[in-house]
Design an enzyme around this catalytic site. Structure first.
Site, PDB file in Angstrom:
ATOM      1  N   ASP A 313      14.956 -13.941 -68.984  1.00 66.93           N
ATOM      2  CA  ASP A 313      14.227 -13.253 -67.957  1.00 66.93           C
ATOM      3  C   ASP A 313      12.979 -14.022 -67.943  1.00 66.93           C
ATOM      4  O   ASP A 313      12.436 -14.478 -68.928  1.00 66.93           O
ATOM      5  CB  ASP A 313      14.453 -11.673 -67.747  1.00 66.93           C
ATOM      6  CG  ASP A 313      14.088 -11.190 -66.463  1.00 66.93           C
ATOM      7  OD1 ASP A 313      13.549 -12.022 -65.597  1.00 66.93           O
ATOM      8  OD2 ASP A 313      14.315  -9.970 -66.174  1.00 66.93           O
ATOM      9  N   GLU A 531      10.532  -3.218 -60.597  1.00 66.49           N
ATOM     10  CA  GLU A 531      10.025  -3.690 -61.955  1.00 66.49           C
ATOM     11  C   GLU A 531       8.931  -2.426 -62.283  1.00 66.49           C
ATOM     12  O   GLU A 531       8.884  -1.529 -61.790  1.00 66.49           O
ATOM     13  CB  GLU A 531       9.726  -4.940 -61.991  1.00 66.49           C
ATOM     14  CG  GLU A 531      10.991  -5.767 -61.679  1.00 66.49           C
ATOM     15  CD  GLU A 531      10.629  -7.394 -61.873  1.00 66.49           C
ATOM     16  OE1 GLU A 531      10.147  -7.617 -63.254  1.00 66.49           O
ATOM     17  OE2 GLU A 531      11.035  -8.093 -61.167  1.00 66.49           O
TER      18      GLU A 531
HETATM   19  C1  BGC Z   1      13.403  -9.868 -63.016  1.00 63.80           C
HETATM   20  C2  BGC Z   1      14.581 -10.393 -62.813  1.00 63.80           C
HETATM   21  C3  BGC Z   1      14.426 -11.650 -61.740  1.00 63.80           C
HETATM   22  C4  BGC Z   1      13.473 -12.710 -62.440  1.00 63.80           C
HETATM   23  C5  BGC Z   1      13.346 -14.032 -61.581  1.00 63.80           C
HETATM   24  C6  BGC Z   1      12.338 -10.809 -63.441  1.00 63.80           C
HETATM   25  O1  BGC Z   1      10.886 -10.347 -63.314  1.00 63.80           O
HETATM   26  O2  BGC Z   1      13.408  -8.944 -63.961  1.00 63.80           O
HETATM   27  O3  BGC Z   1      15.644  -9.557 -62.196  1.00 63.80           O
HETATM   28  O4  BGC Z   1      15.691 -12.285 -61.762  1.00 63.80           O
HETATM   29  O5  BGC Z   1      12.168 -11.888 -62.383  1.00 63.80           O
HETATM   30  O6  BGC Z   1      12.540 -13.635 -60.459  1.00 63.80           O
END
Ligand code: BGC
Length: 769
Positions: A313, A531
């Site tokens: 991630d 998030e």
């Molecule tokens: C998120 C992921 C996402 C990634 C790319 C991260 O901050 O946790 O779910 O796929 O960013 O955008």
């Protein structure tokens, strides 16, 4: 630039005499292995490491820094050359400047990158571009937006979820993008978690079934078919259950729980052929998952047999050092994660990863076999996507992008997601000649209907892309006429910086306006977020919104609560004031219409809760809990005030018609090891409207070596019935469907008595091994 690119010089010498069965990916497996191995054998360490590196597009654009893109967006030739030619980067992600782009913009950006990757590097390996197209092609202007996964789960329809995946794949490919960081297969078991709406809810079977449907929708039979793409199941493993409920904070998950609740959806997706998996950004039992060889290699690659790409991630190798302090330097963090089994690093802002990894290989700290394994996986996916032959899909080949046909599918999914939770004295549907007060901060916002990952990361600023769609207010006005609607927000969201905060906005004005109406439609919930910005200290609905509901209830006017929220916020104190309650979740661009259709009876609601709606902040219990959550009943002596108590159960949802269940039959009361349990039940629509019902099969293991869950969903089927129509619905179960993880971490079915339940009907049987 609608043309095929020239292959790189060393690639694709046809392997004479190789023929084999066509694989799921459409290519001959022998041919792919031969080509990939041949390519791998010619690669330098720099070329290999480059394939393992992924940067965000902002690094490559004209702008003040790697964090900033100037508008109109343009690639910075020097930076592009540095990334693709010098560092030989194999992958790019995200949308520039955190905003949606047109299909034309996407095509020109990605073509320029592929042009350089394929024509100006020694090997001509195409890059693989990835985005989060999690409920439609979310970073493409004009794309079709479905409900977020939690709303899709509420449809309990594998077909709708699969079709949504297909349309999303098509529109993402129309945007020239072949890789989607979706589906989320995290378990939505903790309503505090700010990404619960990105999940399919709390149940292992429901998540696994819908997860497979979505992977199948995205990937089709062959990801080389330019109508499909490579999916990415995330966030492996246990991401959604941190101890505090806050994003990327520590989780404590015993292995028995990991295997019982969190592994099965990923296993199901792997068995369905998913091509990539993204790693959980957090810690489990003190170990960053990105540094866990036990989880990434031993369990994922070896035991579960995953052969696709393991991608980190965002910035998570750096986090092992900077945030989690399990490595004492960046370089050590790279070593730990690559040796643990990471194949690709979402770096995303610099190239240090490449420098460190090359050094580590040269110093013997990371074996070349590990690098080869990673690069092989990446090249395989590129090969399977046919990127070498067709590195950029072209929007002109996708005439159905944003079409009426696709929008109807998204609309239908939104309609089937809306879940009717309360309908006192059948107050709903409302008459179309009623006068209505529409109020609440969620009444007139497309942003809140869509939620996060909608045009922008947080959904902020999404309004400028959604002018063609209806908010709840606009959809109600269309049903009853503008003259019959009064709108007073009462509370509104701050749409600037503190967008998760709301403020009272003339609550008394809303109260006064209620005097002239027949009904109040109160739309409450949350603004968009995802998030960390979505972390909460308190799961209760905001004070302002509770105050608005309380003030309105004093008017005595019948009130319908419409919930538009990413997670079930506590509504205990206001729920008794409501005559009707609808859960809309985050229904997407057609959510306003779908809500109004249900309110006025143009649609008969059929959504069912994919999670347990909690009643108290301290009692966040899922439906599949242990019997000891019910001690008041057992002991009988004390009145345990804090015993099991919820607002609405998992699987619950009302209809405007009624369904009668009868004739539950099982073929045997003694199930043997090689036997099967054939179950049938008759369902009749006993009301006067066509309706859809989700037939849910629960099984309880009555006694087991691990205290058994009170019940588990083992099968479900959604059916449609006309008034007076009956259907016999059948299911087949096997001993494995009764299994659980025991103390030795083995999946077992223990002999003994079981109870099967469908609606209120029950049958018992014995498993004899
Ligand atoms: C998120 C992921 C996402 C990634 C790319 C991260 O901050 O946790 O779910 O796929 O960013 O955008």
């Amino acid at each position: 630039m609608k043309k095929s690119f020239l292959f790189g010089a060393l690639l694709f010498v046809v392997v004479a005499g190789c023929s084999s069965a066509t694989t799921k990916d459409g290519s001959s497996k022998v041919e792919r292995i031969a080509e990939v191995e041949k390519l791998l054998s010619t690669m330098t360490i720099e070329e290999k490491v480059g394939q393992m590196a992924q940067v965000t597009i902002d690094v490559l654009t004209v702008g003040e820094s790697a964090f900033h893109t100037a508008e109109p967006v343009q690639l910075d030739k020097a930076m592009l050359r540095k990334a693709i030619v010098d560092y030989k980067i194999g992958s790019v992600l995200n949308t520039p400047n955190n905003r949606a782009r047109t299909v034309q913009e996407w095509h020109s950006l990605i073509s320029e990158m592929q042009d350089m990757a394929m024509n100006e590097t020694r090997l001509g390996i195409p890059i693989i571009y990835g985005v989060d197209a999690i409920h439609g092609a979310t970073y493409t202007a004009g794309a079709t937006f479905f409900p977020q996964q939690i709303g899709q789960a509420a449809t309990w329809s594998r077909e709708l979820v699969r079709r949504g995946g297909e349309i999303t794949a098509y529109e993402t490919r129309a945007s020239s993008i072949p890789w989607n960081f979706s589906p989320v297969l995290d378990m939505g078991r903790d309503p505090r978690f700010p990404r619960i709406w990105e999940t399919f809810g709390e149940d292992v079977y429901l998540v696994s079934e819908l997860g497979v449907a979505l992977v199948e929708g995205y990937e089709g039979d062959d990801i080389g078919d330019p109508n499909y793409l490579a999916a990415c199941a995330k966030h492996y493993l246990g991401y959604s259950v941190p101890w505090t409920g806050k994003d990327r904070t520590p989780a404590h998950i015993p292995d028995i729980e990991l295997r019982e609740r969190h592994v099965p959806p990923f296993k199901a997706a792997i068995d369905a052929g998913v091509h990539s998996i993204m790693v959980n950004s957090g810690l489990i039992n003190g170990v960053p998952v990105h540094a866990s060889k036990k989880l990434l290699t031993d369990l994922l690659k070896e035991e579960l047999g995953f052969t696709g790409i393991v991608v980190t991630d965002w910035k998570d190798i750096e986090n092992i050092y900077e945030r989690d302090r399990v490595a004492s330097s960046q370089k050590e963090a790279v070593k730990l994660s690559i040796n643990a089994g990471v194949d690709m690093s979402m770096i995303p802002y610099n190239f240090d990863f490449c420098d460190y990894l090359i050094e580590l290989v040269n110093e013997g700290e990371v074996p070349m076999s590990r690098i080869d394994d990673a690069v092989r996986r990446i090249l395989n996916v590129k090969w399977n996507l046919k990127l070498f032959e067709n590195p950029v899909t072209h929007y002109e080949d996708y005439p159905l992008f944003g079409s009426e046909e696709f929008e109807q599918e998204a609309y239908k999914t939104a309609q089937e997601s809306v879940t009717l939770l309360k309908n006192e004295n059948s107050i709903l549907p409302l008459p179309k000649n009623a006068r209505i007060l529409v109020t609440g901060p969620n009444a007139n916002t497309m942003r809140a209907l869509n939620g996060g990952w909608s045009y922008t990361w947080q959904g902020k600023g999404s309004e400028r892309y959604t002018t063609n769609y209806s908010t709840i207010l606009q959809a109600i006005e269309a049903k009853v006429g503008k003259n019959n609607v009064v709108f007073k927000e009462g509370v509104r969201y701050n749409n600037d910086d503190n967008y998760w905060v709301d403020e009272a906005f003339d609550i008394q004005g809303a109260v006064r306006a209620a005097a002239s109406v027949d009904y109040i439609v109160l739309a409450l919930g949350e603004n968009s977020y995802t998030e960390k910005p979505g972390d909460l200290h308190d799961l209760s609905l905001s004070e302002n919104q509770l105050e608005l509901a309380q003030a309105l209830s004093k008017t005595g006017k019948p009130m319908i609560l419409v919930l538009n929220e990413g997670r079930p916020r506590i509504i205990r104190t206001i729920e008794p004031m409501m005559k009707g309650v609808l859960q809309a979740y985050l229904p997407g661009n057609f959510g306003g219409l779908a809500v109004a259709d249900v309110l006025f009876g143009d649609i008969n609601p059929s959504g069912k809760l994919p999670y347990t709606y909690p009643l108290y902040v301290n009692s966040l219990v899922t439906y599949d809990h242990k019997p000891s959550e019910h001690q008041a009943k057992m002991v009988g002596v004390y009145d345990y005030e804090s015993d099991f108590a919820i607002q609405y159960p998992f699987g619950f949802g009302l209809s405007y018609t009624t369904f009668d269940y009868s004739d539950l039959k099982i073929n045997t009361t003694t199930l043997t090891k090689d036997g099967s349990l054939e179950v049938s039940v008759t369902v009749k629509n006993s009301g006067d409207r066509v309706g859809k019902e989700v037939v849910q099969v629960y099984i309880s293991d009555l006694y087991a070596s691990i205290s058994p869950d009170v019940r588990r969903l083992r099968r479900f089927q959604k059916i449609e019935l006309h008034p007076n129509e009956s259907k016999v619905v059948s299911f087949t179960l096997h001993p494995i469907d009764l299994s659980f993880i025991n103390e030795s971490l083995d999946r077992v079915t223990e002999k003994g008595d079981f109870e099967l339940q469908i609606a209120d009907l029950k049958e018992t049987f014995t498993y004899v091994e």
